[in-house]
Structures are given as structure tokens and as C-alpha cells.
Write an enzyme that holds these catalytic residues in place. Structure first.
Site, PDB file in Angstrom:
ATOM      1  N   CYS A   1      40.167  45.380  37.251  1.00 30.29           N
ATOM      2  CA  CYS A   1      38.851  46.195  37.758  1.00 30.29           C
ATOM      3  C   CYS A   1      38.735  47.540  37.351  1.00 30.29           C
ATOM      4  O   CYS A   1      39.765  48.401  37.291  1.00 30.29           O
ATOM      5  CB  CYS A   1      38.891  46.062  39.311  1.00 30.29           C
ATOM      6  SG  CYS A   1      37.518  47.085  39.949  1.00 30.29           S
TER       7      CYS A   1
ATOM      8  N   CYS B   1      39.374  50.112  40.090  1.00 31.00           N
ATOM      9  CA  CYS B   1      40.318  50.495  40.857  1.00 31.00           C
ATOM     10  C   CYS B   1      41.669  49.838  40.258  1.00 31.00           C
ATOM     11  O   CYS B   1      42.718  50.041  40.811  1.00 31.00           O
ATOM     12  CB  CYS B   1      40.187  49.625  42.442  1.00 31.00           C
ATOM     13  SG  CYS B   1      40.304  47.875  42.632  1.00 31.00           S
TER      14      CYS B   1
ATOM     15  N   CYS C   1      34.870  42.710  43.263  1.00 29.95           N
ATOM     16  CA  CYS C   1      36.124  43.077  43.558  1.00 29.95           C
ATOM     17  C   CYS C   1      36.786  42.956  44.851  1.00 29.95           C
ATOM     18  O   CYS C   1      36.134  43.804  45.745  1.00 29.95           O
ATOM     19  CB  CYS C   1      36.869  44.539  42.851  1.00 29.95           C
ATOM     20  SG  CYS C   1      38.471  45.005  42.957  1.00 29.95           S
TER      21      CYS C   1
ATOM     22  N   CYS D   1      37.825  47.089  45.910  1.00 31.43           N
ATOM     23  CA  CYS D   1      37.046  47.970  46.061  1.00 31.43           C
ATOM     24  C   CYS D   1      35.549  47.860  46.177  1.00 31.43           C
ATOM     25  O   CYS D   1      34.684  48.734  46.411  1.00 31.43           O
ATOM     26  CB  CYS D   1      37.118  49.126  44.471  1.00 31.43           C
ATOM     27  SG  CYS D   1      36.579  48.288  42.978  1.00 31.43           S
TER      28      CYS D   1
ATOM     29  N   CYS E   1      31.094  34.346  35.183  1.00 32.00           N
ATOM     30  CA  CYS E   1      30.570  35.127  34.408  1.00 32.00           C
ATOM     31  C   CYS E   1      30.654  36.655  34.576  1.00 32.00           C
ATOM     32  O   CYS E   1      29.907  37.137  35.581  1.00 32.00           O
ATOM     33  CB  CYS E   1      29.157  34.715  34.157  1.00 32.00           C
ATOM     34  SG  CYS E   1      28.193  35.335  32.891  1.00 32.00           S
TER      35      CYS E   1
END
Length: 140
Positions: A51, A54, A99, A102, A122
């Protein structure tokens, strides 16, 4: 964004400082990058996609496949790395992927992927960072 509290929380000012304007629009504003616009679409090395908000590891390179959609696609995330919610925007019902650490918007998951999962995560490439696997020298 959801009202849920995530382990990593930042103020809007902190998000804007950490993310590029395009990343902010996608990850915090539930936007979508232009298809085919991200270099990670063509990333083929061994490694981990994390991510961009984070640094949580999300997908392994071995789960990435070419879907022909213009966005990086994956069979499945690492266990517990992402969560999903129902997205009813644009007059359709889709499953949004964000995510789990976060809460940043990553993309959507569809049930038209290849085996073994039949899923296609996707994901917006700007929501990802890639860390290549470090090759280790053989020991004698």
C-alpha cells in the site's frame, strides 16, 4: 471513506503530504487512474506490492496476472491485507477493495479472474509501491 477506525490513521493534511495529488484522488477520494497509465502494470519481477499509503504488504508478484484491463490484476491478496465494501456508485454494484491497515481505496474485485481463485483484484497502480525480491548470494 468508511467510519471504521483503522490501525494507521492520518489527518487529511498528513495524507496530502504523503501522497501525490493523483494518489490522493484515487486512495482517499475513491478515484480511478487512467487505464494503462501506471508503470506497475508491466512489472514482472519477483517481489511484493504494498500500500502506498501505509506500506502494508498487499499482494505477491506471483499472484499478479495480465488481465488486459489496463490495471494491475491479482488473484488474491495476502491474508488479512485488504477488506471489501459494497460500492454502489455509477449506477452499478461492485465490490470495493481497500487497505485493511489504513482504509485507502485500492480498486475493485471481480469474479471473472483465472483459476485457482476465479477472482480479479483490479488495483490502481498508483495505490501500490513495489519492492523487488532481493537475490541472495549462494553460501559455500
Amino acid at each position: 471513506m468508511t467510519d471504521k477506525t483503522f490501525p494507521v490513521a492520518r489527518t487529511e493534511a498528513e495524507w496530502r503530504k504523503r501522497l501525490t495529488p493523483e494518489q490522493y484522488a484515487v486512495m482517499r477520494g475513491h478515484g480511478t487512474e487512467r487505464p494503462g497509465s501506471c508503470a506497475l502494470l508491466h512489472e514482472k519481477r519477483k517481489g511484493t506490492f504494498s500500500c502506498a499509503g501505509c506500506d502494508t504488504p498487499l499482494f505477491g508478484a506471483t499472484d499478479k496476472f495480465e488481465s488486459g484491463t489496463g490495471w494491475p490484476s491479482f488473484n488474491e491478496p495476502f491474508p488479512g491485507a485488504v477488506e471489501t465494501t459494497t460500492d454502489r456508485s455509477y449506477g452499478m454494484v461492485r465490490t470495493e477493495v481497500h487497505c485493511a491497515t489504513c482504509g485507502s481505496h485500492l480498486g475493485h474485485v471481480f469474479d471473472d479472474g483465472p483459476p485457482p481463485t476465479g477472482l480479479r483484484y483490479c488495483i490502481n497502480g498508483v495505490a501500490l509501491d513495489f519492492k523487488p525480491e532481493v537475490a541472495t548470494a549462494p553460501t559455500a
